[in-house]
Scaffold this motif. Structure first.
Motif, PDB file in Angstrom:
ATOM      1  N   ARG A 356      -4.264   0.071  16.706  1.00 48.30           N
ATOM      2  CA  ARG A 356      -4.913   0.779  15.604  1.00 48.30           C
ATOM      3  C   ARG A 356      -3.893   1.232  14.565  1.00 48.30           C
ATOM      4  O   ARG A 356      -4.150   1.174  13.357  1.00 48.30           O
ATOM      5  N   GLU A 359      -2.906  -1.802  12.478  1.00 45.27           N
ATOM      6  CA  GLU A 359      -3.937  -2.147  11.503  1.00 45.27           C
ATOM      7  C   GLU A 359      -3.988  -1.118  10.384  1.00 45.27           C
ATOM      8  O   GLU A 359      -4.197  -1.470   9.210  1.00 45.27           O
ATOM      9  N   LYS A 360      -3.791   0.152  10.719  1.00 47.18           N
ATOM     10  CA  LYS A 360      -3.793   1.194   9.692  1.00 47.18           C
ATOM     11  C   LYS A 360      -2.615   1.010   8.743  1.00 47.18           C
ATOM     12  O   LYS A 360      -2.747   1.171   7.523  1.00 47.18           O
ATOM     13  N   SER A 363      -3.379  -1.884   6.509  1.00 44.35           N
ATOM     14  CA  SER A 363      -4.434  -1.586   5.534  1.00 44.35           C
ATOM     15  C   SER A 363      -3.891  -0.876   4.295  1.00 44.35           C
ATOM     16  O   SER A 363      -4.525  -0.908   3.241  1.00 44.35           O
ATOM     17  N   ARG A 364      -2.723  -0.239   4.399  1.00 40.50           N
ATOM     18  CA  ARG A 364      -2.117   0.400   3.220  1.00 40.50           C
ATOM     19  C   ARG A 364      -1.712  -0.624   2.172  1.00 40.50           C
ATOM     20  O   ARG A 364      -1.520  -0.274   1.002  1.00 40.50           O
ATOM     21  N   ALA A 367      -6.761  -5.076   2.001  1.00 38.34           N
ATOM     22  CA  ALA A 367      -7.676  -5.576   3.026  1.00 38.34           C
ATOM     23  C   ALA A 367      -7.196  -6.895   3.631  1.00 38.34           C
ATOM     24  O   ALA A 367      -7.401  -7.156   4.814  1.00 38.34           O
ATOM     25  N   ARG A 370      -4.663  -6.198   6.276  1.00 39.84           N
ATOM     26  CA  ARG A 370      -5.309  -5.669   7.477  1.00 39.84           C
ATOM     27  C   ARG A 370      -5.988  -6.782   8.257  1.00 39.84           C
ATOM     28  O   ARG A 370      -5.908  -6.835   9.494  1.00 39.84           O
ATOM     29  N   ARG A 374      -5.129  -7.945  12.060  1.00 44.48           N
ATOM     30  CA  ARG A 374      -6.162  -8.022  13.095  1.00 44.48           C
ATOM     31  C   ARG A 374      -6.217  -9.418  13.703  1.00 44.48           C
ATOM     32  O   ARG A 374      -6.368  -9.565  14.919  1.00 44.48           O
ATOM     33  N   THR A 421       3.534  -7.224   2.459  1.00 41.58           N
ATOM     34  CA  THR A 421       4.129  -5.904   2.709  1.00 41.58           C
ATOM     35  C   THR A 421       5.573  -5.788   2.239  1.00 41.58           C
ATOM     36  O   THR A 421       6.101  -4.684   2.130  1.00 41.58           O
TER      37      THR A 421
END
Length: 427
Positions: A356, A359-360, A363-364, A367, A370, A374, A421
């Protein structure tokens, strides 16, 4: 997740400070082409559209069966009665959904196959039970018999045999469509639980509807609430416990890749489920009934017999859940020793909390990042579990191609996450 950017270093010799103690040269996880050329030819590539066509036809058949079930079985109850029964049936099925969600979230199955499993239980298996049940009851019932014996044969013989056979047919269908759906014991339990939960959902609508009619005729609601208490509160997992034994057997056979085990453990698990089903239904015929406390005898039997059986099955399921975590750690660590994952990445992949967080973090960056994270996690989970299954059998060109496909997918996700990223201008 770590190591999403940059080129991993290569170790020519074992390092004492390495958590895995790498003893082989690390390959570049961003270049699976170093594995060599793929042995699969383009002409024999899988056709995903064919699987979707089969699923589509299956769902259309189930939709037609749902219409028939509603028109000929549920609609005669009346709209108001069926609405009350449907609402009451949501309570036990919600408990089943919560349990299945908890079991499945560690190594999640495809959503479409989960929907199919529930739909088969709620529609297909119910219709087949209603169709074959009458013939089977007529076959096992003597020509001249009283109502009590006929009721006993229907509840203790016909219901366990036909209902469990029809529910388990859905598991056979999943195995026919592909081993990836049931590849281990916990997968079999998850799908069996959904099928059984769907069957119990439709069955509860019928029971609650008939009980509501009786309550209206008697002018009191005690009959309805008693039925709801027995089926909705005390036994929401009764059907799940019966069918899960067949799913457990088929899952063990799928993990071992043994045709003999498919037959032996599948039939054995289904037979044991039939025995437990018969024990549950037959208890009402032998328990003493106290007119002043009609439920007292059943509750004593429930606590002394059914609760220990249920606790044992829960213990088995919890063991399987912990077992999957150990399997995933062991297999992904092996890939880590070969350089595909860092130690931190393995720890992230086997921990729900760290997944989690990963994924968090992704997500920054949007989408897409993320979704890539996943998908990377999902592919790594499948890679570890399929590697474990392959160790029980002989490696084939198909299993090697599947391994390569998953590693390439993980590599593509790494590149995507790294591109999204990484800073454009280094500080």
């Amino acid at each position: 997740m770590t190591s999403t950017t940059g080129t991993p270093s290569r170790a020519a010799a074992p390092r004492t400070d390495d958590p895995y103690g790498y003893d082989v040269d690390r390959v570049d996880p961003r270049a699976p082409g170093r594995m060599g050329r793929s042995s699969s030819s383009p002409s024999r590539r899988r056709r995903p559209w064919l699987r979707w066509v089969i699923f589509g036809l299956s769902f259309l058949s189930l939709a037609a069966a749902a219409v028939a079930l509603y028109v000929f079985v549920i609609l005669p109850l009346g709209f108001g009665t069926s609405l009350v029964a449907f609402t009451a049936a949501l309570v036990p099925v919600a408990m089943v959904f919560a349990a299945v969600w908890w079991l499945d979230r560690y190594t999640p199955q495809p959503r479409m196959s989960l929907i199919y499993a529930f739909a088969w239980g709620a529609i297909g298996s119910v219709l087949l039970t209603l169709f074959f049940g009458g013939f089977f009851t007529a076959w096992i019932t003597p020509a001249e018999t009283d109502a009590l014996i006929s009721s006993f044969l229907g509840a203790v013989i016909q219901a366990p045999v036909i209902e469990e056979a029809m529910k388990c047919a859905g598991l056979i269908g999943l195995l026919i469509w592909g081993r990836r759906y049931i590849s281990g014991p916990l997968d079999g339990v998850v799908y069996a639980s959904l099928i059984a939960g769907g069957f119990a959902f439709t069955e509860n609508i019928l029971y609650f509807g008939n009980s509501f009619h009786q309550a209206q005729a008697a002018g009191e609601v005690a009959v309805f609430w008693q039925t709801f208490f027995l089926r909705g509160i005390l036994s929401p997992f009764a059907h799940v416990s019966f069918t899960a034994l067949c799913g457990l057997g088929l899952g063990i056979a799928a993990e071992r890749r043994s045709l003999m085990l498919y037959f032996g453990l599948g039939v054995g698990g289904m037979s044991l489920g039939m025995v437990l089903h018969a024990l549950w239904n037959g208890s009402t015929f032998f328990l003493p009934v106290d007119p002043e406390a009609p439920l007292a005898g059943f509750l004593r039997y429930y606590v002394s017999v059914q609760v220990p059986i249920f606790v044992l099955l829960v213990g088995i399921v919890l063991f399987l859940r912990l077992r999957e975590k150990r399997i995933l750690r062991r297999q992904l660590s092996e890939y880590g020793r070969a350089g595909w994952f860092s130690p931190d990445e393995v720890e992230t992949l086997i921990s729900m909390r760290r997944r989690r967080r990963a994924e968090k973090w992704a997500s920054r960056h949007g989408a897409v990042a993320r979704m890539g994270m996943r998908h990377l996690i999902s592919s790594a989970i499948v890679l570890g579990m399929e590697r474990h299954s392959v160790l029980f059998g002989k490696r084939t060109a198909k299993t090697r191609a599947r391994e390569r496909e998953l590693l390439e997918s993980i590599t593509a996700d790494r590149r995507l996450i790294g591109a999204l990223t990484a800073p454009v201008v280094r500080s």
